[in-house]
Structures are given as C-alpha cells and as structure tokens.
Motif scaffolding. Structure first.
Motif, PDB file in Angstrom:
ATOM      1  N   VAL A   1       0.847  -1.188   0.000  1.00 42.29           N
ATOM      2  CA  VAL A   1       0.000   0.000   0.000  1.00 42.29           C
ATOM      3  C   VAL A   1       0.885   1.241   0.000  1.00 42.29           C
ATOM      4  O   VAL A   1       1.776   1.370   0.830  1.00 42.29           O
ATOM      5  N   GLU A   2       0.620   2.138  -0.929  1.00 41.58           N
ATOM      6  CA  GLU A   2       1.355   3.401  -1.020  1.00 41.58           C
ATOM      7  C   GLU A   2       0.530   4.496  -0.375  1.00 41.58           C
ATOM      8  O   GLU A   2      -0.615   4.733  -0.766  1.00 41.58           O
ATOM      9  N   ILE A   3       1.108   5.168   0.613  1.00 39.73           N
ATOM     10  CA  ILE A   3       0.406   6.216   1.353  1.00 39.73           C
ATOM     11  C   ILE A   3       1.245   7.487   1.292  1.00 39.73           C
ATOM     12  O   ILE A   3       2.388   7.509   1.774  1.00 39.73           O
ATOM     13  N   GLY A   4       0.694   8.536   0.705  1.00 45.16           N
ATOM     14  CA  GLY A   4       1.436   9.766   0.495  1.00 45.16           C
ATOM     15  C   GLY A   4       1.476  10.663   1.721  1.00 45.16           C
ATOM     16  O   GLY A   4       0.843  10.391   2.743  1.00 45.16           O
ATOM     17  N   PRO A   5       2.209  11.760   1.622  1.00 43.84           N
ATOM     18  CA  PRO A   5       2.310  12.688   2.747  1.00 43.84           C
ATOM     19  C   PRO A   5       0.976  13.352   3.070  1.00 43.84           C
ATOM     20  O   PRO A   5       0.150  13.588   2.181  1.00 43.84           O
ATOM     21  N   PHE A   6       0.783  13.613   4.355  1.00 47.88           N
ATOM     22  CA  PHE A   6      -0.391  14.314   4.883  1.00 47.88           C
ATOM     23  C   PHE A   6      -1.693  13.535   4.701  1.00 47.88           C
ATOM     24  O   PHE A   6      -2.786  14.105   4.796  1.00 47.88           O
ATOM     25  N   VAL A   7      -1.589  12.252   4.450  1.00 50.55           N
ATOM     26  CA  VAL A   7      -2.760  11.379   4.509  1.00 50.55           C
ATOM     27  C   VAL A   7      -3.120  11.160   5.970  1.00 50.55           C
ATOM     28  O   VAL A   7      -2.237  10.997   6.825  1.00 50.55           O
ATOM     29  N   PHE A   8      -4.430  11.139   6.268  1.00 50.72           N
ATOM     30  CA  PHE A   8      -4.911  10.835   7.623  1.00 50.72           C
ATOM     31  C   PHE A   8      -5.725   9.556   7.558  1.00 50.72           C
ATOM     32  O   PHE A   8      -6.706   9.475   6.812  1.00 50.72           O
ATOM     33  N   ILE A   9      -5.305   8.559   8.346  1.00 50.69           N
ATOM     34  CA  ILE A   9      -6.024   7.291   8.427  1.00 50.69           C
ATOM     35  C   ILE A   9      -6.432   7.071   9.874  1.00 50.69           C
ATOM     36  O   ILE A   9      -5.589   6.955  10.768  1.00 50.69           O
ATOM     37  N   ASP A  10      -7.723   7.007  10.120  1.00 53.32           N
ATOM     38  CA  ASP A  10      -8.307   6.982  11.461  1.00 53.32           C
ATOM     39  C   ASP A  10      -8.288   5.569  12.036  1.00 53.32           C
ATOM     40  O   ASP A  10      -7.972   4.589  11.344  1.00 53.32           O
ATOM     41  N   LYS A  11      -8.677   5.460  13.284  1.00 50.92           N
ATOM     42  CA  LYS A  11      -8.889   4.144  13.878  1.00 50.92           C
ATOM     43  C   LYS A  11     -10.119   3.489  13.262  1.00 50.92           C
ATOM     44  O   LYS A  11     -10.932   4.143  12.602  1.00 50.92           O
ATOM     45  N   ASN A  12     -10.249   2.177  13.487  1.00 53.45           N
ATOM     46  CA  ASN A  12     -11.371   1.404  12.939  1.00 53.45           C
ATOM     47  C   ASN A  12     -11.448   1.548  11.423  1.00 53.45           C
ATOM     48  O   ASN A  12     -12.514   1.739  10.843  1.00 53.45           O
ATOM     49  N   VAL A  13     -10.287   1.454  10.787  1.00 59.93           N
ATOM     50  CA  VAL A  13     -10.181   1.485   9.330  1.00 59.93           C
ATOM     51  C   VAL A  13      -9.472   0.210   8.886  1.00 59.93           C
ATOM     52  O   VAL A  13      -8.497  -0.212   9.506  1.00 59.93           O
ATOM     53  N   VAL A  14      -9.973  -0.391   7.813  1.00 66.94           N
ATOM     54  CA  VAL A  14      -9.340  -1.572   7.224  1.00 66.94           C
ATOM     55  C   VAL A  14      -9.070  -1.276   5.754  1.00 66.94           C
ATOM     56  O   VAL A  14      -9.988  -0.935   4.998  1.00 66.94           O
ATOM     57  N   ILE A  15      -7.823  -1.402   5.349  1.00 66.54           N
ATOM     58  CA  ILE A  15      -7.402  -1.131   3.970  1.00 66.54           C
ATOM     59  C   ILE A  15      -6.704  -2.380   3.445  1.00 66.54           C
ATOM     60  O   ILE A  15      -5.790  -2.908   4.074  1.00 66.54           O
ATOM     61  N   GLY A  16      -7.138  -2.864   2.284  1.00 66.48           N
ATOM     62  CA  GLY A  16      -6.587  -4.074   1.698  1.00 66.48           C
ATOM     63  C   GLY A  16      -5.252  -3.844   1.019  1.00 66.48           C
ATOM     64  O   GLY A  16      -4.516  -2.896   1.321  1.00 66.48           O
ATOM     65  N   ASP A  17      -4.935  -4.706   0.060  1.00 62.61           N
ATOM     66  CA  ASP A  17      -3.626  -4.717  -0.587  1.00 62.61           C
ATOM     67  C   ASP A  17      -3.613  -3.855  -1.845  1.00 62.61           C
ATOM     68  O   ASP A  17      -4.638  -3.627  -2.488  1.00 62.61           O
ATOM     69  N   ASN A  18      -2.398  -3.399  -2.192  1.00 63.77           N
ATOM     70  CA  ASN A  18      -2.120  -2.769  -3.495  1.00 63.77           C
ATOM     71  C   ASN A  18      -2.931  -1.501  -3.750  1.00 63.77           C
ATOM     72  O   ASN A  18      -3.287  -1.194  -4.897  1.00 63.77           O
ATOM     73  N   ASN A  19      -3.218  -0.774  -2.696  1.00 65.68           N
ATOM     74  CA  ASN A  19      -3.906   0.505  -2.843  1.00 65.68           C
ATOM     75  C   ASN A  19      -2.911   1.650  -2.935  1.00 65.68           C
ATOM     76  O   ASN A  19      -1.810   1.581  -2.364  1.00 65.68           O
ATOM     77  N   VAL A  20      -3.293   2.710  -3.621  1.00 71.79           N
ATOM     78  CA  VAL A  20      -2.519   3.947  -3.674  1.00 71.79           C
ATOM     79  C   VAL A  20      -3.377   5.049  -3.080  1.00 71.79           C
ATOM     80  O   VAL A  20      -4.465   5.348  -3.589  1.00 71.79           O
ATOM     81  N   ILE A  21      -2.901   5.642  -1.989  1.00 73.72           N
ATOM     82  CA  ILE A  21      -3.626   6.723  -1.317  1.00 73.72           C
ATOM     83  C   ILE A  21      -2.753   7.967  -1.407  1.00 73.72           C
ATOM     84  O   ILE A  21      -1.680   8.040  -0.803  1.00 73.72           O
ATOM     85  N   MET A  22      -3.195   8.922  -2.169  1.00 72.15           N
ATOM     86  CA  MET A  22      -2.369  10.070  -2.521  1.00 72.15           C
ATOM     87  C   MET A  22      -2.436  11.159  -1.454  1.00 72.15           C
ATOM     88  O   MET A  22      -3.279  11.105  -0.554  1.00 72.15           O
ATOM     89  N   PRO A  23      -1.544  12.145  -1.520  1.00 64.44           N
ATOM     90  CA  PRO A  23      -1.432  13.149  -0.459  1.00 64.44           C
ATOM     91  C   PRO A  23      -2.753  13.836  -0.131  1.00 64.44           C
ATOM     92  O   PRO A  23      -3.579  14.103  -1.011  1.00 64.44           O
ATOM     93  N   ASN A  24      -2.927  14.097   1.159  1.00 60.64           N
ATOM     94  CA  ASN A  24      -4.064  14.869   1.686  1.00 60.64           C
ATOM     95  C   ASN A  24      -5.399  14.146   1.611  1.00 60.64           C
ATOM     96  O   ASN A  24      -6.441  14.765   1.829  1.00 60.64           O
ATOM     97  N   ALA A  25      -5.393  12.861   1.337  1.00 65.28           N
ATOM     98  CA  ALA A  25      -6.632  12.089   1.436  1.00 65.28           C
ATOM     99  C   ALA A  25      -6.916  11.777   2.897  1.00 65.28           C
ATOM    100  O   ALA A  25      -6.002  11.667   3.723  1.00 65.28           O
ATOM    101  N   ASN A  26      -8.200  11.635   3.232  1.00 63.83           N
ATOM    102  CA  ASN A  26      -8.618  11.327   4.598  1.00 63.83           C
ATOM    103  C   ASN A  26      -9.465  10.059   4.589  1.00 63.83           C
ATOM    104  O   ASN A  26     -10.512  10.011   3.939  1.00 63.83           O
ATOM    105  N   ILE A  27      -9.006   9.051   5.321  1.00 60.15           N
ATOM    106  CA  ILE A  27      -9.732   7.785   5.437  1.00 60.15           C
ATOM    107  C   ILE A  27     -10.182   7.699   6.896  1.00 60.15           C
ATOM    108  O   ILE A  27      -9.377   7.443   7.795  1.00 60.15           O
ATOM    109  N   LEU A  28     -11.464   7.920   7.129  1.00 57.15           N
ATOM    110  CA  LEU A  28     -11.959   8.138   8.482  1.00 57.15           C
ATOM    111  C   LEU A  28     -12.597   6.889   9.072  1.00 57.15           C
ATOM    112  O   LEU A  28     -12.753   5.865   8.406  1.00 57.15           O
TER     113      LEU A  28
END
Length: 255
Positions: free
Chosen positions: A18-45
């Motif tokens: 999983v690629e996670i860019g700068p300033f991404v916010f990933i909260d508790k109670n979050v499940v993220i699978g394989d081979n994802n790209v999460i670009m800068p400043n995205a919020n996964i709540l």
C-alpha cells in the motif's frame, strides 16, 4: 511506500504493498486491503473499509459521518470494493441506522467532486462524472454512466447500463438500458451505443426497445403496459430486469 508525514492510527489495519502519500490521515477502525494507492491529503476516516487495488486521489474524504440530523453516532461503515478510481475531492459518507453502510462496488470511476451520501449503494463498473451529487439511500445499479453535475434526490434508483445527461436533476427512478436527459429529465430512448459496446445482440436490443416502446408510448398505465410487455416481448433476464425494476419502483419512473 508510506510517507513519514502521513498519520496512521495504530488501530488501523493496512494490507500489503500500500502506497500512502504525505499528509494522509487514516483513522482508527479502518481496514485497507492490498495494493492501494492513497495520494497526499486524502482522509480515510472511522468506519472505512477499502478493498484491493484502489487509487484514491488528493483531497478525497472517505468515511465522514453522514450529513443527516438523524445520525447519532451509531456504528456504521463506508465500504469500497476493488479497483476503483476515486478522484480529487470525492466524499463518501458512512451509513446511518437506515442501512448501516454506504457501499461502492468494484471497478468504478468517481470523478472529481462526486458526493456519495449516507447509505448509498453504487454497483460495479459505473462511471460518475465531475460534481455529481447523490443524496441519501440512492441506489445505482451496475454499469451505469452518469455525466457531470447530476443531482439525485434521496431514495432514487438508477438502473444498469443507463446514460444520464450532464446537468440533470431527478426525483424519480431511471430504469435500465435507457438514455435520460433534457430539462425536466425525460426518457430519450435506449442507450443503443452503450449496449452495443457491451456486446448486446441486435435481437436483444430490439426487444429492449420494444419493451420501452410499450411502457412509454402505448398510452397505457404502467401495470397494463407491463402486462403487454410480458405478452409481446420475448422473455430474457434483461426484459425481466426491466419489468421488476418498474414494478418495484417506489418513487415511480421518469417519463
């Protein structure tokens, strides 16, 4: 693959590659699978569930609480399938007690600024254009194409394989296989180009056309028109889908 400038709650579960860019916010109670790209400043709540192979662009917000005053903090989710492209500033709210979850299936393209409200269910293979807004509990079936700037009233359903013109607004259901457009929105024929691209046979396309000719042009009330469709149009899963969609419509179909 994970920027040191990203914040990931220790409770979050992150898959492999999983690629996670700068300033991404990933909260508790979050499940993220394989081979994802999460670009800068995205919020996964809180409450987000993300499958495999998705691309989430800058500014996207997934899992924010519903914009619904009836929401009182119940445990709900926002569930994203596999191989979706979620472009800049897309917002996907989590569910309410009504359904408990907001769902986006697989292989969808949600363009910039799309809003997916609480308890919306988006199928698979859909394309949704820039700045289109879905109110609560909208349902979009598989392989629908929705152009930009479309406004969908809550509880509406959009059938599969449709094409909706940009800038439309509607508060009734849009049955499958058709083109919907104009202002006010109306039935504009079947989506013949889209159906051919999906390898529908000429015979099946003709049967779909005949079914809608009866529904829209016979002058009969809906129940009588559907009975005529049953008698005159050869049955297939597609014709059965049209009949069940129209019969099951709670808001009525566009005319």
């Amino acid at each position: 693959m994970i920027s040191p400038l990203a914040y990931i709650d220790p409770d979050a579960q992150i898959g492999e590659n999983v690629e996670i860019g700068p300033f991404v916010f990933i909260d508790k109670n979050v499940v993220i699978g394989d081979n994802n790209v999460i670009m800068p400043n995205a919020n996964i709540l809180y409450g987000s569930r993300i499958g495999n192979g998705n691309r989430i662009f800058p500014g996207a917000v997934i899992g924010a609480i519903p914009q619904d005053l009836k929401f009182h903090g119940e445990e709900t989710t926002a569930e994203i399938g596999d191989n979706n492209t979620i472009r800049e500033n897309v917002t996907i709210n989590r569910g309410t007690a009504a359904k408990g979850k907001t769902i986006v299936g697989n292989n969808n393209l949600l363009m910039e600024g799309v809003h997916v409200a609480h308890d919306v269910w988006v199928g698979s293979g859909c394309i949704v254009g820039n700045s289109t807004k879905m109110a609560g509990e909208v349902i979009i079936d598989d392989n629908a194409i929705v152009s930009g700037g479309v406004l969908m009233h809550q509880f509406c359903r959009v059938g599969g394989y449709v094409m909706i013109q940009g800038g439309c607004r509607f508060s009734k259901d849009i049955p499958p296989f058709i083109i919907a457009g104009r202002d006010p929105i109306a039935y504009c024929g079947i989506n013949i180009v889209g159906l051919r691209r999906r390898n529908f046979s000429n015979e099946l396309i003709e049967n779909i056309h005949n079914a809608y000719r009866i529904i829209y042009n016979s002058g009969k009330i809906v129940s009588e028109a559907l009975e005529q469709v049953r008698k005159e149009v050869p049955m297939s899963k597609e014709i059965e889908y049209i009949i069940s969609f129209v019969e099951g419509s709670q808001r009525g179909i566009i005319r």
